[in-house]
Each structure stands twice: as structure tokens, then as C-alpha cells.
Design a protein around this motif. Sequence first.
Motif, PDB file in Angstrom:
ATOM      1  N   TYR A 195       0.763  -1.234  -0.080  1.00 35.17           N
ATOM      2  CA  TYR A 195       0.032  -0.101  -0.217  1.00 35.17           C
ATOM      3  C   TYR A 195       0.803   1.287  -0.056  1.00 35.17           C
ATOM      4  O   TYR A 195       0.268   2.302  -0.451  1.00 35.17           O
ATOM      5  CB  TYR A 195      -0.962  -0.143   1.324  1.00 35.17           C
ATOM      6  N   ARG A 196       2.238   1.154   0.505  1.00 34.16           N
ATOM      7  CA  ARG A 196       2.993   2.341   0.400  1.00 34.16           C
ATOM      8  C   ARG A 196       3.896   2.462  -0.661  1.00 34.16           C
ATOM      9  O   ARG A 196       4.958   3.113  -0.478  1.00 34.16           O
ATOM     10  CB  ARG A 196       3.488   2.577   1.833  1.00 34.16           C
ATOM     11  N   SER A 197       3.666   1.669  -1.465  1.00 36.66           N
ATOM     12  CA  SER A 197       4.795   1.697  -2.686  1.00 36.66           C
ATOM     13  C   SER A 197       4.205   2.823  -3.960  1.00 36.66           C
ATOM     14  O   SER A 197       2.969   2.637  -4.230  1.00 36.66           O
ATOM     15  CB  SER A 197       4.621   0.268  -3.317  1.00 36.66           C
ATOM     16  N   LEU A 198       5.203   3.580  -4.281  1.00 38.02           N
ATOM     17  CA  LEU A 198       4.747   4.538  -5.110  1.00 38.02           C
ATOM     18  C   LEU A 198       5.784   4.718  -6.120  1.00 38.02           C
ATOM     19  O   LEU A 198       6.886   4.429  -6.054  1.00 38.02           O
ATOM     20  CB  LEU A 198       4.651   5.953  -4.364  1.00 38.02           C
ATOM     21  N   VAL A 199       5.251   4.884  -7.461  1.00 35.50           N
ATOM     22  CA  VAL A 199       6.327   4.956  -8.765  1.00 35.50           C
ATOM     23  C   VAL A 199       6.276   6.340  -9.382  1.00 35.50           C
ATOM     24  O   VAL A 199       5.063   7.054  -9.280  1.00 35.50           O
ATOM     25  CB  VAL A 199       5.888   3.896  -9.760  1.00 35.50           C
ATOM     26  N   TYR A 200       7.434   7.007  -9.534  1.00 39.44           N
ATOM     27  CA  TYR A 200       7.332   8.384  -9.768  1.00 39.44           C
ATOM     28  C   TYR A 200       8.339   8.407 -11.129  1.00 39.44           C
ATOM     29  O   TYR A 200       9.444   8.097 -11.277  1.00 39.44           O
ATOM     30  CB  TYR A 200       8.448   9.229  -8.932  1.00 39.44           C
TER      31      TYR A 200
ATOM     32  N   THR B  89       0.496   1.424  -5.411  1.00 40.38           N
ATOM     33  CA  THR B  89      -0.983   1.864  -5.541  1.00 40.38           C
ATOM     34  C   THR B  89      -1.100   3.410  -6.149  1.00 40.38           C
ATOM     35  O   THR B  89      -2.223   3.714  -6.595  1.00 40.38           O
ATOM     36  CB  THR B  89      -1.494   1.912  -4.082  1.00 40.38           C
ATOM     37  N   VAL B  90       0.000   4.094  -6.305  1.00 41.04           N
ATOM     38  CA  VAL B  90       0.077   5.475  -6.680  1.00 41.04           C
ATOM     39  C   VAL B  90       1.070   5.691  -7.832  1.00 41.04           C
ATOM     40  O   VAL B  90       2.285   5.180  -7.624  1.00 41.04           O
ATOM     41  CB  VAL B  90       0.138   6.543  -5.518  1.00 41.04           C
ATOM     42  N   GLY B  91       1.086   6.352  -8.786  1.00 44.68           N
ATOM     43  CA  GLY B  91       1.942   6.744  -9.546  1.00 44.68           C
ATOM     44  C   GLY B  91       1.860   8.160 -10.021  1.00 44.68           C
ATOM     45  O   GLY B  91       0.998   8.908 -10.061  1.00 44.68           O
ATOM     46  N   VAL B  92       3.168   8.862  -9.877  1.00 43.46           N
ATOM     47  CA  VAL B  92       3.283  10.384 -10.363  1.00 43.46           C
ATOM     48  C   VAL B  92       4.007  10.157 -11.568  1.00 43.46           C
ATOM     49  O   VAL B  92       5.065   9.795 -11.775  1.00 43.46           O
ATOM     50  CB  VAL B  92       3.961  10.864  -9.101  1.00 43.46           C
ATOM     51  N   PHE B  93       3.159  10.958 -12.563  1.00 48.22           N
ATOM     52  CA  PHE B  93       4.149  11.174 -13.926  1.00 48.22           C
ATOM     53  C   PHE B  93       4.451  12.718 -14.284  1.00 48.22           C
ATOM     54  O   PHE B  93       3.343  13.421 -14.117  1.00 48.22           O
ATOM     55  CB  PHE B  93       2.882  10.749 -14.833  1.00 48.22           C
ATOM     56  N   ASP B  94       5.559  13.020 -14.560  1.00 48.95           N
ATOM     57  CA  ASP B  94       6.015  14.464 -14.712  1.00 48.95           C
ATOM     58  C   ASP B  94       5.899  14.515 -16.384  1.00 48.95           C
ATOM     59  O   ASP B  94       6.888  14.450 -16.864  1.00 48.95           O
ATOM     60  CB  ASP B  94       7.198  14.477 -14.152  1.00 48.95           C
ATOM     61  N   PHE B  95       4.605  15.334 -16.760  1.00 49.68           N
ATOM     62  CA  PHE B  95       4.599  15.596 -17.898  1.00 49.68           C
ATOM     63  C   PHE B  95       5.522  16.976 -18.386  1.00 49.68           C
ATOM     64  O   PHE B  95       5.895  17.049 -19.709  1.00 49.68           O
ATOM     65  CB  PHE B  95       3.024  16.266 -18.235  1.00 49.68           C
TER      66      PHE B  95
ATOM     67  N   SER C  61      -0.293   1.805 -21.675  1.00 47.75           N
ATOM     68  CA  SER C  61      -0.582   0.506 -21.033  1.00 47.75           C
ATOM     69  C   SER C  61      -0.318   0.599 -19.315  1.00 47.75           C
ATOM     70  O   SER C  61      -1.028  -0.011 -18.539  1.00 47.75           O
ATOM     71  CB  SER C  61       0.268  -0.482 -21.436  1.00 47.75           C
ATOM     72  N   CYS C  62       0.661   1.709 -18.892  1.00 52.64           N
ATOM     73  CA  CYS C  62       1.097   1.969 -17.413  1.00 52.64           C
ATOM     74  C   CYS C  62      -0.292   2.600 -16.776  1.00 52.64           C
ATOM     75  O   CYS C  62      -0.740   2.021 -15.841  1.00 52.64           O
ATOM     76  CB  CYS C  62       2.231   2.654 -17.293  1.00 52.64           C
ATOM     77  N   PHE C  63      -0.954   3.616 -17.716  1.00 49.05           N
ATOM     78  CA  PHE C  63      -1.983   4.275 -17.044  1.00 49.05           C
ATOM     79  C   PHE C  63      -2.921   3.459 -17.018  1.00 49.05           C
ATOM     80  O   PHE C  63      -3.868   3.541 -15.956  1.00 49.05           O
ATOM     81  CB  PHE C  63      -2.048   5.539 -17.840  1.00 49.05           C
ATOM     82  N   ALA C  64      -3.375   2.470 -17.718  1.00 45.88           N
ATOM     83  CA  ALA C  64      -4.540   1.627 -17.829  1.00 45.88           C
ATOM     84  C   ALA C  64      -4.382   0.370 -16.754  1.00 45.88           C
ATOM     85  O   ALA C  64      -5.507  -0.344 -16.613  1.00 45.88           O
ATOM     86  CB  ALA C  64      -4.652   1.066 -19.159  1.00 45.88           C
ATOM     87  N   THR C  65      -3.399   0.175 -16.222  1.00 50.22           N
ATOM     88  CA  THR C  65      -3.119  -0.928 -15.029  1.00 50.22           C
ATOM     89  C   THR C  65      -4.158  -0.676 -13.832  1.00 50.22           C
ATOM     90  O   THR C  65      -4.241   0.369 -13.260  1.00 50.22           O
ATOM     91  CB  THR C  65      -1.572  -0.695 -14.569  1.00 50.22           C
ATOM     92  N   ALA C  66      -4.764  -1.742 -13.736  1.00 44.62           N
ATOM     93  CA  ALA C  66      -5.676  -1.557 -12.684  1.00 44.62           C
ATOM     94  C   ALA C  66      -5.058  -1.760 -11.353  1.00 44.62           C
ATOM     95  O   ALA C  66      -4.072  -2.158 -11.059  1.00 44.62           O
ATOM     96  CB  ALA C  66      -6.580  -3.032 -12.639  1.00 44.62           C
ATOM     97  N   GLY C  67      -5.854  -1.002 -10.410  1.00 43.33           N
ATOM     98  CA  GLY C  67      -5.331  -1.187  -9.096  1.00 43.33           C
ATOM     99  C   GLY C  67      -4.321   0.126  -8.555  1.00 43.33           C
ATOM    100  O   GLY C  67      -3.640   0.017  -7.597  1.00 43.33           O
TER     101      GLY C  67
END
Length: 481
Positions: free
Chosen positions: A6-11, A50-56, A70-76
Motif C-alpha cells: 500500500y505504501r509503494s509509489l512509482v515516480y 498503488t499510486v503513480g506520479v507522472f511528470d508531463f 498501458s501503464c496508465f491503464a493498469t488496474a489498482g
Amino acid sequence: MNKQFYRSLVYVSRSPERGLCDTLGQRGWDVAALRSGREARAHLAARHPTVGVFDFASGFSSHELAGFKSCFATAGIGWVGILAAPQLTNELQRGVIRRYFSRFVTVPYELDSIADAIGHEHGMVVLNAETDALTVRDEIVGTCPAMKDLFRAITKVANSEAPVLISGESGTGKELTAMAIHKRSVRRNGPLVVINCGALPYHLVQSELFGYERGAFTGAFQRKIGRIEAAHGGTLFLDEIGDLPLESQSIVLRFLQDRKIQRLGGTESIDVDVRIIAATNVTLEKAVAEQTFREDLYHRLCVLRIAEPPLRKRGEDIEVLAYHMLEKYRSDASHQIRGFSDEAIKAMYAYSWPGNVRELVNRVRRAIVMSDGRVLGPADLELDYMLSEGNNTLTHVREAAEKRVIEAALRRHRGRSRPAARELDISRATLYRLMANYGGRAHQDSTAASTRTPAVPAACDEEQEEWKERYAKVGNARRKD
């Protein structure tokens, strides 16, 4: 799911900001800073954050952005975007934000404000954790309201021992739903035995379902355990129950009433403890009214009911599924494929998908193998004709709809014209005429160099060949008449 999940994040950023990583780390986040689509896809598959941050704002190109879909469409996983103010006027980026992102911030931003947005997004994901986990574990991909209702229904009926009837068109994923119910039930450690009722000849029903003793008939050299007995302690899935011949239905009904079997050639009654799940693409209520399906068997099976939504009613799930399949079968390609073109997405939304998810999988897999480009277009999916203005006339729309209805009726009745005509409320002569007309026109279209419209919008090439043979038989029958 554990706390670490639950506390894992991708940046994801071209140049990850050290200050943001430090702030999120202080708030208890396990931050993975990534710089490319390949790194992001691999991380999402391995860690399930559970959360992703994408730097446009860090300068990703349009082609690179398409590869992240495909990353944005990943469930969960919930996404938070970082944008520069001018990017809010870019149509491509606006579309991606609107479709996949719940929140975004513009630069310059305060570190605490974006950390708060990430925390809020995490909370929303946790609230839907059961639904999201179901999609990840069971390959049931979908985010539309109809699919979320399906996920909730699966969770509820899994806690019961009552029989379940799953209804829906062919190719919608009824077997996946049955598997998901079994894996969440108290019988999850028992077997799941699948019986294709439409493929059971009447003279083999008893031996296949109940088994037989040695010497029961010529060729019975040893005892064989039947499919029902093999499911003891688990779940028995009766697939395509609507295609079970009427004369065989009484055999199944007797077992459902007594929950006992007797092997052929045997004298012992054997108690069998199974949970029953059935699936059908036939409208059983109509079959009961037409006396092609036993009413008492229908009531035995239909205690709890789940309806699978067709793909054409699942909205943006079409794109989500397409990218999911691209990611799953990407390795089949001889070169790197980044995603789908905007025209391909438009064509997929315009198409009615008579073969549902099964057809979409086939089209995407074929495109991955056969495409020469890095972006899949409508021609790769054999859907370029959906963007042709000439096919938007009322005549073409009506004919395409009639084709789809005829195809579906014949598939439900395994190519038998009499019950198909009865379901369509037309005479057999009219059905023959429509089939012959569409077959002739489709054959002409397939030989014309100016169009790529398929003879029949089928889920695979083999199905088109089957239709050609069927049309030929219809023409021969008419000439004999």
C-alpha cells in the motif's frame, strides 16, 4: 495485501526532483524513480504500487506518452500528474489526463501539496482494493461501472454455496468469472471441473458425467471416474448449459436434485459434494418458453445470477483492454511497438465487437505479429473501414447490424438454421436469402482492390472460412429447391 504494497509509489520523470523524493520518503513512501516506459512497465508488473506520479513537464514526447498508456491503464493504481501550465492546452495531454488521471498539479508546486494529493489518491485506491485486486489476480480487466458492478457481484456470490448462473454473449469472459468465484469461495482448495455442455453427445453424457465401471460396455477395460465425481469438494462449472440437448437435461437435473451419482455398470450410489456454476449465451427464459430448455432445470440453476456486459457497452474499457493485451503479447512482435495510433483508438470505439473480448484479443495479437510499424494503426487491426465515410450510410449500418444478429443467432444454435430463424422471428427461406445475399456481396467485396472490409466482421480468420463454407451450402440447397 500488506502494508508495504500500500505504501509503494512509482515516480516517472525525465529528471526526478530530489526534493519530492525526499519529502515522500519522509512520509513513509517507498519511492521508485523511473525515467522510461520500459522501466515503468517492468516495475508495475513486479511491485504493483498503488499510486503513480507522472511528470508531463519533464519533456516526454507524444510517441513516448503513447507508450505509457498501458501503464496508465493498469488496474489498482491511481495516477497524479505534474504539468506546466501551457500543457493544459495540448489536446493529447488533456485527453490522457482526462482519461487516466484523478488529480494533477501545475508547476511550480509546493512539495506538501503534491504529497497531500498523492496521499488522497492512495486512500481512494485502498477503498477499492478488493475490486482492484480482483482485476489484477484474475485477468478480468475493466474500470467501467458495469465491470465494477460485476466485481462486487463476484465477491458477494463467492461467499454463498447457492448455484450461480452466468449469462452473457459469447466471448465476454464467463469462464474467467466462474474461476474468480471459485477462487474466492470456501472451496478454493478443491478442484474446478469444467464441462462444455454443448460438446457432449447424448450417447456419451452418462459415461462422461458419471463415469463407468470396468466391463460396463465394450471397451471399458478399467474404471473411469466421471467429471462430476472428479469435482467432489470443489466447483462444477457447466459451460454453455443452454446448448445441452433437451434429452440430456433430465440426466443433469436428476443429479442436481439428489446430489448422488451411479457409475455406469455399477450398483452403488455415490454422494458428491460440489458447488454448481453454470454459464450460457442463450436466453434461457426464452428457451423455456419455446420448450427447448426444461423449466425445472432452469430454476435449479438460476438461484444467483450474474450478467456479463458485452464489450460494446463497456466504454473506455475497450482501450484499457487493448493496451493490456498489447502489454501481455508485446514479446510476439519482431520489433518494438509503442502503442496504438489515435485513428486505431477511434476505429476500436466505432466497431461493435460482435466477438466481444475474444475478438479484441485476436485482433490485437494478429496486429502485433503482422505490423511493420512502431504504432499500431486501424489497418493493422483490420478496422480501417470503420473510419470510411462511405460506410456510414443508413444502408451500410442496417446491413452490418443484420449480419451481426444473424451471426450471433447461428453461433448460439451451432449453425442450425431452423432454431436460428425461430429466434430471429423470420422464416428459414428469409434467413437463407439474407445469408446468401450477404455472402455474395462479401465475396465481391473481398476481391475488390479498393476496399479492405472483411467478408464478415469475425473474431478470427478461421471463422470467416466457416462462414464461406456455410454460404456455399446455402447456395447449393437453394439450387436443389
